[in-house]
Motif scaffolding. Sequence first.
Motif: not given
Length: 122
Positions: A46-71
């Motif tokens: 809902n308001k969080t994104l978890k990104s887990n790059p190749v080779g990373a041990m743990n995923s990196t959560p990003t909180y308090k997400m906001k977005y802007k639609y660019l078209g």
Amino acid sequence: MGTTSTTANAAKVHSGIPSVLRHTKWHSKKFHMSGMTLRSTVTFYNKTLKSNPVGAMNSTPTYKMKYKYLGHHTYYLVGRIYNNAPAGGMAWKYKVKRYSSHKMYFKDLTQPSKYVNQIYTR
């Protein structure tokens, strides 16, 4: 003559994750490194994104997400990362282009890496 015209920016910043990306999990193509098969993943909540790059041990959560639609199905996402960061966290930025319900391009604008900036599928 006393009339003034004001212009307003129609672009609006929304809170959370765009509804077309909410509650979805995406993965990249497989990479073969040191005899292992790895892939990066991105999960949207809902308001969080978890990104887990190749080779990373743990995923990196990003909180308090906001977005802007660019078209053209493109979104600019901004959130905060608190892992190993100062007290208020660090701002983190992403750009997402959704081609279809099974294909998207995910780009990390803050810390670019060839293992994160790529095409993801469901």
